[in-house]
Motif scaffolding. Structure first.
Motif, PDB file in Angstrom:
ATOM      1  N   ARG A   1      -3.462 -16.285 -15.660  1.00 56.79           N
ATOM      2  CA  ARG A   1      -2.676 -16.419 -14.440  1.00 56.79           C
ATOM      3  C   ARG A   1      -2.016 -15.081 -14.084  1.00 56.79           C
ATOM      4  NH1 ARG A   1       1.762 -20.668 -15.289  1.00 56.79           N
ATOM      5  NH2 ARG A   1      -0.050 -21.827 -16.056  1.00 56.79           N
ATOM      6  N   LEU A   2      -1.420 -14.425 -15.072  1.00 59.48           N
ATOM      7  CA  LEU A   2      -0.817 -13.113 -14.830  1.00 59.48           C
ATOM      8  C   LEU A   2      -1.855 -12.100 -14.364  1.00 59.48           C
ATOM      9  CD1 LEU A   2       1.606 -12.665 -17.880  1.00 59.48           C
ATOM     10  CD2 LEU A   2       2.277 -12.627 -15.469  1.00 59.48           C
ATOM     11  N   LEU A   3      -3.011 -12.119 -15.003  1.00 59.37           N
ATOM     12  CA  LEU A   3      -4.050 -11.138 -14.681  1.00 59.37           C
ATOM     13  C   LEU A   3      -4.588 -11.358 -13.266  1.00 59.37           C
ATOM     14  CD1 LEU A   3      -5.400  -8.720 -15.946  1.00 59.37           C
ATOM     15  CD2 LEU A   3      -7.119 -10.251 -16.959  1.00 59.37           C
ATOM     16  N   ASN A   4      -4.726 -12.611 -12.852  1.00 61.00           N
ATOM     17  CA  ASN A   4      -5.159 -12.899 -11.483  1.00 61.00           C
ATOM     18  C   ASN A   4      -4.215 -12.257 -10.474  1.00 61.00           C
ATOM     19  OD1 ASN A   4      -7.502 -14.377 -11.898  1.00 61.00           O
ATOM     20  ND2 ASN A   4      -6.413 -16.318 -12.096  1.00 61.00           N
ATOM     21  N   HIS A   5      -2.930 -12.437 -10.685  1.00 59.67           N
ATOM     22  CA  HIS A   5      -1.952 -11.887  -9.760  1.00 59.67           C
ATOM     23  C   HIS A   5      -1.877 -10.365  -9.867  1.00 59.67           C
ATOM     24  CE1 HIS A   5      -0.334 -15.573  -8.050  1.00 59.67           C
ATOM     25  NE2 HIS A   5      -0.396 -16.115  -9.248  1.00 59.67           N
ATOM     26  N   ALA A   6      -2.041  -9.834 -11.082  1.00 60.54           N
ATOM     27  CA  ALA A   6      -2.032  -8.384 -11.251  1.00 60.54           C
ATOM     28  C   ALA A   6      -3.194  -7.743 -10.490  1.00 60.54           C
ATOM     29  CB  ALA A   6      -2.099  -8.031 -12.733  1.00 60.54           C
ATOM     30  N   CYS A   7      -4.380  -8.325 -10.603  1.00 57.90           N
ATOM     31  CA  CYS A   7      -5.542  -7.791  -9.878  1.00 57.90           C
ATOM     32  C   CYS A   7      -5.341  -7.915  -8.373  1.00 57.90           C
ATOM     33  CB  CYS A   7      -6.810  -8.518 -10.318  1.00 57.90           C
ATOM     34  SG  CYS A   7      -7.365  -8.108 -11.993  1.00 57.90           S
TER      35      CYS A   7
END
Length: 377
Positions: free
Chosen positions: A307-313
Motif C-alpha cells: 500500500r505504501l509503495l503504491n502511493h510512493a510510486c
C-alpha cells in the motif's frame, strides 16, 4: 614489532579534506564512476560537502594526495552514528565513497589510507564498522576482501542487498491519498519518530534519529515531515516511508552500459515506452530519481508495504521522476513485494569491517535483517 611503511608510499600523503578540496573531489568522482552492468557516476554538484552532511554530523572526508604537486588521487568517508545493533543503541562507523583515481590504483594508496583510517579510529573509536560494495566492482572486492593485506581491517560479508530502480510511468496523476495512507506533517512528527524508534529495533543498523533531525537539519537536507507517507492500521501507525529528492546536491549519472545492455537498450527502451514507462536513459544522462528512505513497516507486513509503495510510486510519477530508488536486503520479506514491479536492479553486499582485535563486533551480531537506505549508500 613496528611495521615500517614501504618507501614507495612516501609518494602520497593522507589527511582530512577541507572546503578548498571541493572542486578536486568532485572532479575525482566524475572521472571515476562505479563499474558494473550499468556504470554509474555518483556526483556531487554544486558542492561535495553538502552531500556529506546527510551521512551524519562530523562526517570525515579522507583524501590522498600526490606529494609532488598536491594532486588529489584518493577519497573515502568515515562517519560514526547511533544505530540499533541487536535491538540496542550502539555507535557504529560507516565507511563509504571509496574512490581511487584509475591512474593510481595498485600503488599502495589503499594501504596508506587504511593506516590513516586506523589513526582516526584510535582518536574516535567505535566497536566496528559497516560498508557496502556493489557487485561488479571486482577490483575493489579483490583489494579489500579477497587479497587484503595483513594490516588491513577484516571485511566479513553480512548480507546481500539490491537497490531497485523501480521504473515509473510517465505522465500519471498522483494517487489520491486515502485514509489508510496519509502525508506526514510536523504535528505527526513525534508519532512518526516514536514509531521509527520502536519498530526500527527489529532491523540491524537502523539509524536512531529524533524529531529535530527532520526539521531543517543538515542530516535531512531537502527532506521535511511532509515527505513522509504514513500507513495506519486501526488508527495506529503501521508503516512509514520517506520520499527524498537529493538532486540539488547529489546526482546519479548513467555513464555507460555493458556491451550486452548497450546493444539491448534501444529495444528495452521502446518496450518500456510502449508500456507507459519512462524507459532507460541514454549514457551521460542524469537519472531523475527519488529515494525511498526511512522505510519501516510493522512486522514486515507485505500488505502495508504494498500500500505504501503504491502511493510512493504514484507521488513520484506525479512529480515527473523516472525511477524510485529502494534498497532492501534480499532476505527481507519486503524485497519480494518490491521486486514484482518493473525495475532495474543493482546488487551488492554488506560487510562488517573490523581490525583483528575487534572481531567480537561481527561475531555478536544476531540474524536480524539489515536496514538499507538508498539515499545514504
Amino acid at each position: 614489532m613496528i611495521m615500517q611503511r614501504p618507501a614507495v608510499q612516501s609518494e602520497f600523503s593522507f589527511e582530512l579534506a577541507g572546503w578548498d578540496d571541493d572542486s578536486s573531489i568532485r572532479q575525482l568522482l566524475k572521472s571515476n564512476p562505479v563499474p558494473g552492468q550499468i556504470t554509474v557516476g555518483f556526483e556531487r554538484e554544486p558542492s561535495y560537502f553538502l552531500g556529506c552532511e546527510v551521512m551524519g554530523p562530523g562526517c570525515q572526508v579522507l583524501v590522498a594526495r600526490r606529494r609532488s604537486d598536491g594532486r588529489l588521487v584518493g577519497l573515502a568517508n568515515r562517519v560514526t552514528l547511533p544505530m540499533f545493533v541487536n535491538g540496542q543503541v550502539e555507535r557504529v562507523g560507516y565507511l563509504s565513497q571509496l574512490r581511487v583515481d584509475r591512474c593510481y590504483r595498485g600503488r599502495w594508496l589503499v594501504s596508506g589510507g587504511f593506516r590513516y583510517l586506523r589513526e582516526l579510529h584510535e582518536q574516535q573509536p567505535v566497536s566496528g564498522y559497516i560498508t557496502t560494495l556493489i557487485d561488479g566492482n571486482a577490483q575493489a572486492a579483490g583489494v579489500l576482501v579477497k587479497r587484503a593485506r595483513p594490516h588491513f581491517p577484516v571485511y566479513r560479508e553480512l548480507d546481500q542487498f539490491s537497490t531497485l530502480a523501480i521504473l515509473l510511468k510517465a505522465g500519471h496523476r498522483r494517487n489520491r491519498l486515502r485514509g489508510e495512507v496519509t502525508a506526514g506533517s510536523n504535528s505527526d512528527l513525534p508519532e512518526i519518530v516514536s514509531f521509527l524508534q520502536r519498530a526500527g529495533r527489529s532491523r540491524q543498523f537502523f539509524p536512531l534519529m529524533g524529531c529535530a533531525e527532520f526539521q531543517g537539519h543538515p542530516r535531512t537536507r531537502g527532506f521535511s515531515a511532509g515527505d513522509f507517507l504514513v500507513a495506519r492500521k486501526n488508527g495506529d501507525i503501521a508503516g512509514v516511508v520517506g520520499l527524498w529528492d537529493q538532486s540539488e546536491y547529489k546526482q546519479t549519472v548513467v555513464r555507460e552500459y555493458s556491451q550486452l545492455l548497450g546493444w539491448l537498450r534501444p529495444l528495452l527502451h521502446v518496450l518500456a515506452r510502449v508500456a507507459g514507462f519512462s524507459g532507460l536513459p541514454k549514457a551521460g544522462t542524469q537519472l531523475r530519481a527519488l529515494c525511498a528512505s526511512f522505510l519501516c513497516v510493522e512486522d514486515s507486513d507485505p500488505a502495508i508495504f504494498d500500500r505504501l509503495l503504491n502511493h510512493a510510486c504514484g507521488r513520484a510519477e506525479a512529480g515527473g521522476y523516472a525511477v524510485l530508488l529502494l534498497a532492501l536486503s534480499k532476505r527481507d520479506p519486503l524485497f519480494r513485494v518490491a521486486s514484482r514491479r518493473m525495475h532495474v536492479r543493482y546488487d551488492g553486499k554488506l560487510y562488517s569491517v573490523c581490525w583483528p582485535n575487534q572481531a567480537g563486533f561481527h561475531n555478536n551480531l544476531d540474524n536480524r535483517v539489515p536496514y538499507f537506505d538508498a539515499a545514504c549508500l
